[in-house]
Design an enzyme around this catalytic site. Structure first.
Site: not given
Ligand code: HEA
Ligand code: HEA
Ligand SMILES: [Cu+2]
Ligand code: CUA
Lengths: 651, 111, 377, 197
Positions: A81, A110, A145, A172-173, A256, A258, A260, A271, A305-306, A331, A334, A453
């Site tokens: 997933h 193109d 993942w 690819s990327s 990280h 990634e 962004y 925007s 921070h992870h 952020t 923006k 989790r």
């Molecule tokens: C962009 C990234 C993204 C998106 C969109 C989602 C979408 C969703 N994720 Fe995601 N999730 C991750 C990225 C994302 N996740 C990542 C990176 C992890 C961590 C993995 C790891 O720990 O290694 C994670 C882990 C994760 C967990 C934790 C698992 C665990 O730690 O054990 C859970 C649990 O509830 C969860 C739930 C969901 C759900 C309910 C949706 C829903 O929002 C999805 C909704 C979409 C649909 C339902 C599809 C559209 C439906 C159809 C086309 C119809 C057919 C559908 C069905 C038959 C169900 N996700």
């Molecule tokens: C699109 C993807 C995305 C984005 C944009 C971000 C944005 C940010 N993330 Fe997130 N992050 C993930 C995807 C993302 N993250 C994923 C996938 C994981 C889990 C990976 C895994 O373990 O599987 C993760 C996990 C993760 C962790 C680790 C958690 C843990 O496992 O213990 C942390 C820790 O610092 C963190 C921090 C942040 C911060 C500070 C931002 C900042 O960029 C956010 C900045 C935005 C705002 C703050 C809001 C708007 C700001 C304002 C309105 C201004 C005023 C605000 C203040 C004065 C506070 N993220």
């Molecule tokens: Cu990060």
């Protein structure tokens, strides 16, 4: 663009594909628009798979101690997933927009390397297929993942598929990144300076630089993992002194940036949309652009921070806490600029607008929980709980996915010449918003109440409150699935029979709307000359004496329908003699060679690897000796750089 | 066609501009490189003491810049190329230096 | 506590001064919301319900941060909602364009500087907190060595030469410093994977890494039983790798230590004696390779205490739960089930060298072994 | 799409720009391997460490690679002068030197292997073999490119006015060379000194 007569004599294996319709035309296409469309539909397929996997996850966790699936299956499912959603959905979704929009928005015909572009697509598709084939070949990866070593080194974790599959996706990327960077830097229409570029182009540029510098890092990490698992190298093996923490550093050095990479294209899309439907220009254009660049830059300095609870010391924890917190500043810039784009406007709540506002609102929640993660002493409580799961779904789903879907609604008329149903669009939006918050809102709470989790069952001992929250989450997916079906239906119905949109249904601002909808193969009969930011808008509106914007009177707004001009024929640019890259089999052929290499590496099976390598090399040769376009001598014309050529004359 | 971007025709069409060095300069540079390499290798035979490592790093830097500057024509091409190359180089050095520092000095003790 | 998402009626715009009265109302609402929030924080394993200084510190740090986040949240959502309501296009719109504002440098500076200041304010206590949670505790403390195995925990008290598993017994109000690493059967760090030690009510988590040593301070303020879990994904049975901490008043703790330090008494008659025989505690086993003693230590006073591949069972019956917090020792039937087929009770991979294999014991053997195990007080 | 350079925004050829963009990212690639190598310098698990290096031998093969940059640039220079005969000669010389370097590396690997250093021996060994191996792979790809260039000039596929192709391959080749300049110092010379100290 040379104009010599086509020569086909020297072709050997394949004759150049000529089909313009049908299957062959798609698999051989080098047209960025078609490639973009293929990306999009492939993403839909993978999104359904990833969504179905999340359905399994939520079904299993709907109640405590369920045994719908075994722990073994559950672990494969959540790993796939995460991998699917990140690498096969959100990233390529962004790439779909890069492909379709970058050339159109910068007034090019193109991308810089059309065949490389096709290559990127095929590598993506095959990487995805390779990863998913693991289900049939002894089990999917189940090491999460993040693929932490040494768990990932364990034979039973099936992580060889992960190491090799992601490597393919990385190729690819990376090639796409080179392609888009060159395209944006080097193919802008005359007059399109950096500070006039649409914001989506800015964000694409930043994103692709992030890809450029982040992908090699994960490539190395994956090579090390693969050498460890397949060839017995010792990079992460504690037995001989290898350090598992090295994997974490390398993974998050990539990981990280990634995240962004996943959010910046979304920010670019928003925007574009907010100004159009607020009927105002983007507030603080320069600030938004530079904030994007700053996010990209700082984004490389926060990776640990992870790893706040990993084996790193207090000094590192402090330093990374600081850098992480301060990434909220750009952020925030923006966010506030988006809000003030709406401020004082006349807002039209079309579906793309609704999704964009939803983005700003939901992403803020995710961002704020991100900042709370950076409070290290408490991160030790939050880390690896559902609080983190809530955070990243808010930024990824509430953020990236909301904006990408906004983009689909917004540019659908561009791609198809038809409108999507607004009524269904609104149903989709509200159910999506509701289902999303229902699914992921409660996770904040269940996480803080101690739910870790990646648990194959929901432990009953966490208590009834946690169980309740989980049930709510699971119900949310049902809403989301229904909502997704509404979207799918809307999409298909509108492709077939949506109302005609006309060339400019939204009163848009940027030059992709100058071309026809859908655009001709060559995009622009005449390359537009840009003299303003929001060029298209400025062609439609001028300011009167009082500085009040007014529509340009009669005819003015017509001349953007360049097809008309094209029909009248202007020089050799009447749309018939525009020299475009030809389709080619070679990207596909070359990519197919990576299959034997990839499967061969699993074994390892030397003859299979050898076969694949030879295949790839042959494909590569076919590619390089084939000119980009028939009759092209494939080289720049340098004899007379001063002579003005074609309609894009010196300005 | 030229756009509003700065566009110096002398820099365009990279590789075709006359003020590139000719074979003679290339050979001269190669000789310098050879001498530098000899100096590098000499640290293996001669004891330079504490100076050896800084010396090696400096020599490496000079060789790098010379090959990039002359053989890769960076000195004669658009600045953008240099920025890309050195951007990547210094980006990599920065990131990996931090990583190594964290891992070596702020990691957990081995058991 | 989902109340906290309720937007305020009118947002306070930067630059416009809000009347004082509204400020206080905002305050009241915040306090109420926070109260609700905290009220829902008690759950058996809640991170928001600290029971010792090492959990309290982070908690006291995060609560104000939550409040700040809440304020920012309300501000942003308020602005959005206000804009959406106020600036929507009215039905009677004349089609003219709104003023084409391109930006405002003052505002840009404002919303760059203010968040930066807020974050700087959060950063200072964060850094202090990092050091104070990680540094060695001041004064006297107890050291426990922790080894994370797939999928159970081993605890060794070097001061007393005691081994125990899954249940960490500590004295109340005494800081405990855990020295942690990971290994697997054969105690081979090479076969270990990363785990994370986490008892939310006592402290945040800290990863446990094979081949390296990490530290965690915990301390309990009252005598209680605390739930914890392995918090780093470690494969098949990650969810079944629970931790229990039992904090005892000093006297009780000393009594517990005394008991643990004494050797196991080998029963001499009845079923339990047969069990001891089967177990192989005297190394004269007749079930050969299936000997429990091959993996489990029951220290009967001879020689040194040597940890085995599986949990130390010397005082097995003094524990409340077994198999890393999954089953009750009291529940004889569960213990029987366990001996009948351990991987069926808890997903394990004995074929991969992790976990307890099915030893194909007969019902008679099981009866004897259970009697013996339960005699190991 | 192949546009004349004068039709591009920056007045640069796409392919050359693309090559530079790509080369910039390659530092991140090699940098990670070099860091792992540095991290594991002492982690030899009882097996051989840096003392196994034969500095004089590696110096010679490094020198050959360095000089291949000279022949490469001469090939390009000849191409710009439309002197295809010389250009082919220098291309072959470059590929030949590359082959000598690779041969040296293979020889070195076999010697190390015999002395007990192999991929699975220790993190140090893994770091060394995989880093230098990937560099070797780059050299190998470079040789393939040079040989294809050579044969394509013979068949007339690469024309005298297409010196950009030679330049591109040259850029790649020089890059592989400067990476080795770093590797030679960081992987061989400095650790060797450190070990003596
Ligand atoms: C962009 C990234 C993204 C998106 C969109 C989602 C979408 C969703 N994720 Fe995601 N999730 C991750 C990225 C994302 N996740 C990542 C990176 C992890 C961590 C993995 C790891 O720990 O290694 C994670 C882990 C994760 C967990 C934790 C698992 C665990 O730690 O054990 C859970 C649990 O509830 C969860 C739930 C969901 C759900 C309910 C949706 C829903 O929002 C999805 C909704 C979409 C649909 C339902 C599809 C559209 C439906 C159809 C086309 C119809 C057919 C559908 C069905 C038959 C169900 N996700
Ligand atoms: C699109 C993807 C995305 C984005 C944009 C971000 C944005 C940010 N993330 Fe997130 N992050 C993930 C995807 C993302 N993250 C994923 C996938 C994981 C889990 C990976 C895994 O373990 O599987 C993760 C996990 C993760 C962790 C680790 C958690 C843990 O496992 O213990 C942390 C820790 O610092 C963190 C921090 C942040 C911060 C500070 C931002 C900042 O960029 C956010 C900045 C935005 C705002 C703050 C809001 C708007 C700001 C304002 C309105 C201004 C005023 C605000 C203040 C004065 C506070 N993220
Ligand atoms: Cu990060
Ligand atoms: Cu041990 Cu999870």
């Amino acid at each position: 663009m040379s104009q010599s007569t086509p020569t086909t004599s020297r072709r050997s294996v394949f004759s150049r594909p000529r089909a313009e319709k049908g299957f062959t035309s798609w698999i051989t296409t080098t047209d960025h628009k078609r490639i973009g469309i293929m990306y999009f539909f492939t993403v839909l397929v993978f999104f359904t798979l990833g969504g179905a996997e999340s359905g399994v996850i939520r079904a299993q966790l709907a109640q405590a101690e369920m045994d719908l699936v075994t722990a073994e299956i559950y672990n494969q499912v959540f790993t796939m997933h995460g991998l699917t959603m990140v690498f096969l959905v959100v990233m390529p979704f962004g790439a779909a927009f890069f492909n379709y929009l970058i050339p159109l928005q910068i007034g090019a015909r193109d991308v810089a390397f059309p065949r490389l572009n096709a290559f990127s697509y095929w590598m993506y598709l095959f990487g995805g297929i390779f990863l998913y084939s693991s289900f049939l070949l002894g089990g999917a990866p189940n090491g999460a993942w993040t693929g932490y070593a040494p768990l990932a080194l364990d034979g039973v974790s099936n992580m060889a598929f992960y190491a090799i599959g992601l490597q393919l996706l990385g190729v690819s990327s990376l090639s796409a990144a080179v392609n888009f960077i060159v395209t944006i830097l080097n193919m802008r229409a005359p007059g399109l300076t950096f500070m006039r570029m649409p914001m989506f182009i800015w964000m694409s540029l930043v994103t692709n630089f992030l890809l450029l510098f982040a992908m090699p890092i994960i490539a190395v990490a994956l090579f090390m993992l693969q050498f460890d698992t397949v060839f017995g190298a010792q990079f992460f093996n504690p037995a001989t002194g290898g350090d598992p923490i090295l994997w974490q550093h390398l993974f998050w050095l990539f990981g990280h940036p990634e995240v962004y990479i996943m959010i910046l294209p979304a920010m670019g899309i928003v925007s574009e949309i907010l100004p159009v439907f607020s009927r105002k220009p983007l507030f603080g254009y320069a600030a938004v652009a530079f904030a994007g660049a700053a996010i990209g830059f700082i984004g490389f300095g926060v990776w640990a921070h992870h790893m706040f609870t990993s084996a790193i010391g207090p000094v590192a924890r402090s330093a990374f806490a600081l850098s992480t917190m301060f990434i909220a500043v750009p952020t925030g810039i923006k966010i506030f600029n988006w809000v003030f784009t709406m401020w004082g406007g006349k807002l039209r709540f079309t579906t793309p607008m609704l999704f964009s506002i939803g983005f700003v609102s939901m992403f803020t929640i995710g961002g704020l929980s991100g900042v709370t993660h950076a409070v290290v002493p408490h991160n030790a409580q939050q880390h690896d709980t559902y609080y983190v799961v809530a955070h990243f779904h808010y930024v990824l789903f509430g953020g990236a996915l909301f904006a990408l879907i906004a983009g689909v609604y917004y540019w659908f008329p561009k791609v198809t010449g038809r409108l999507m149903s607004e009524k269904l669009g609104r149903v989709h939006f509200w159910t999506w918003l509701l289902g999303f918050n229902l699914t992921f809102g409660p996770m904040h709470m269940s996480g803080l109440l101690g739910q870790p989790r990646r648990t194959a069952v929901l432990p009953a001992e966490l208590g009834g409150t946690v169980e309740l929250y989980n049930l709510l989450s699971s119900l949310g997916v049902v809403v989301l699935a229904v909502s997704a079906l509404v979207f799918l239906f809307n999409l298909i119905a509108s492709i077939r029979a949506g109302a005609a949109s006309g060339p400019d249904p939204w009163d848009a601002r940027t030059i992709e709307w100058l071309s026809e909808s859908p655009p001709k193969h060559y995009n622009f009969a005449e390359i537009p000359v840009v003299s303003h930011r929001d060029e298209f808008w400025h062609r439609k509106y001028a300011e009167d004496a009082a500085g009040q914007p007014v529509a340009v009177p009669a005819g003015g707004s017509e001349d953007h329908v360049t097809a008309e001009a094209a029909a009248h024929g202007e020089g050799d640019h009447d749309g018939h003699h525009i020299h475009m890259p030809d389709p080619s089999y070679w990207p596909l052929v070359m990519c197919l060679g990576f299959f034997p290499v990839a499967y061969g590496l699993l074994g390892p099976t030397p003859w299979l690897i050898g076969l694949g390598v030879v295949w790839v090399i042959i494909g590569f040769f076919g590619w390089i000796i084939e000119p980009v376009a028939e009759g092209d001598d494939d080289d720049p014309i340098v004899e007379d750089p001063a002579a003005p050529r074609s309609g894009v004359a010196a300005h | 066609m030229s756009t509003t971007e700065t566009h110096d025709p002398a820099q365009a069409a990279g590789g075709h501009v006359d003020h590139h060095p000719g074979p003679r300069e290339y050979v001269r540079i190669a000789i310098i490189l050879a001498i530098l390499t000899a100096l590098e290798v000499s640290t293996y035979f001669v004891d330079f003491g504490a100076l050896a490592i800084p010396l090696l790093v400096v020599l490496m830097g000079i060789k790098f810049v010379m090959v990039a500057g002359f053989f890769m024509h960076l000195r004669f091409d658009t600045k953008l190329y240099g920025r890309l190359l050195y951007g990547g180089l210094f980006g990599a050095i920065g990131l990996y230096a931090i990583t190594l520092i964290v891992m070596s000095f702020d990691g957990a003790p081995r058991v | 506590m989902r109340d906290r998402t309720k937007p305020l009626p009118a947002p306070t715009l930067p630059g416009t001064r809000a009347p004082i009265r509204r400020r206080t109302r905002v305050g009241t609402i915040l306090v109420l919301a926070l109260g609700l929030f905290l009220a829902s924080c008690s759950a058996p394993q809640s991170a928001m319900d600290p029971a010792g200084p090492y959990a309290q510190g982070p908690h006291d740090l995060i609560v104000p941060v939550f409040v700040i986040a809440l304020v920012v949240f309300i501000l942003v959502q308020g602005l959005i909602i206000f804009a959406v309501v106020k600036f929507r296009r009215r039905p009677d719109d004349d089609g003219s364009l709104p003023a084409q504002v391109h930006g405002n440098t003052r505002l840009e500076i404002f919303w760059t500087v203010i968040p930066a200041l807020i974050l700087a304010g959060i950063a200072v206590p964060t850094v202090q907190g990092i050091f104070s949670t990680m540094n060695e505790p001041d004064g006297e403390y107890l050291t426990v060595e922790v080894v994370g195995h797939r999928w159970w925990w081993e605890f060794y008290y070097p001061d007393f030469d005691i081994y125990t598993a899954n249940e960490l017994v500590i004295p109340v109000d005494t800081p405990v410093r855990l020295e942690m690493t990971a290994a697997d059967p054969g105690r081979d760090p090479a076969r270990g994977v990363i785990h994370s030690f986490w008892i939310p009510r006592l402290a945040g988590k800290q990863d446990v890494v094979p081949g390296q040593q990490t530290y965690l301070n915990i301390q309990a303020s009252e005598a209680d039983r605390y739930l914890g879990m392995c918090a780093e994904y470690c494969g098949l049975s990650h969810v079944n790798m629970r931790i229990r901490a039992e904090s005892l008043e000093q006297g009780d703790f000393d009594a517990w230590v005394d008991n643990q330090m004494s050797p196991a008494v080998t029963p001499t008659d009845g079923l339990a004696a047969q069990g001891a025989e089967l177990f192989g505690v005297e190394h004269n086993t007749d079930i050969g390779a299936r000997s429990c003693a091959a993996c489990h230590q029951v220290w009967n006073g001879d020689g040194a205490r040597v940890p085995g591949v599986g949990p130390d069972l010397t005082h097995f019956a003094s524990r409340e739960e077994f198999a890393a917090g999954l089953f009750d020792v009291d529940d004889e039937e569960q213990l029987r089930e366990w001996l009948r087929d351990p991987p069926a009770m808890k997903p394990m991979q004995p074929e991969n060298g992790v976990g307890m294999p099915n030893l194909n014991l007969t019902e008679e053997e099981i009866d004897a072994l259970v009697a013996y195990l339960l005699a190991l007080e | 799409m192949t546009a004349g350079v004068h039709e591009t925004t920056l007045g640069l050829d796409h392919r050359k720009l693309g090559m530079w963009v790509f080369l910039g990212s390659e530092f991140l690639f090699f940098g990670a391997f070099v860091s792992a190598y540095i991290l594991y310098l002492d982690t030899t698990a009882g097996g051989p460490g840096v003392e196994i290096f034969d500095i004089p031998f590696t110096s010679i093969s490094s020198f050959v690679l360095l000089m291949s940059s000279l022949t490469m640039v001469l090939a390009h220079n000849a191409h710009t002068r439309r002197d295809m005969r010389r250009m082919r000669m220098w291309i072959l010389a470059t590929a030949g030197q590359g082959a000598v370097f690779l041969g040296g590396q293979i020889f070195e690997f076999t010697v190390f292997y015999k002395e007990g250093l192999n991929l699975t021996q220790s993190p140090f060994a893994s770091g060394f073999f995989v880093l230098t191996g990937f560099h070797g792979l780059h050299v190998f790809v470079g040789i393939l490119l040079l040989l294809s260039l050579y044969s394509l000039t013979l068949t007339g596929k690469v024309k005298p006015d297409q010196d950009l192709k030679t330049e591109m391959i040259g850029l790649y080749w020089h890059f592989v060379d400067i990476i080795w300049v770093i590797i030679f110092t960081v992987v061989y010379l400095i650790p060797d000194l450190l070990m003596e100290a």
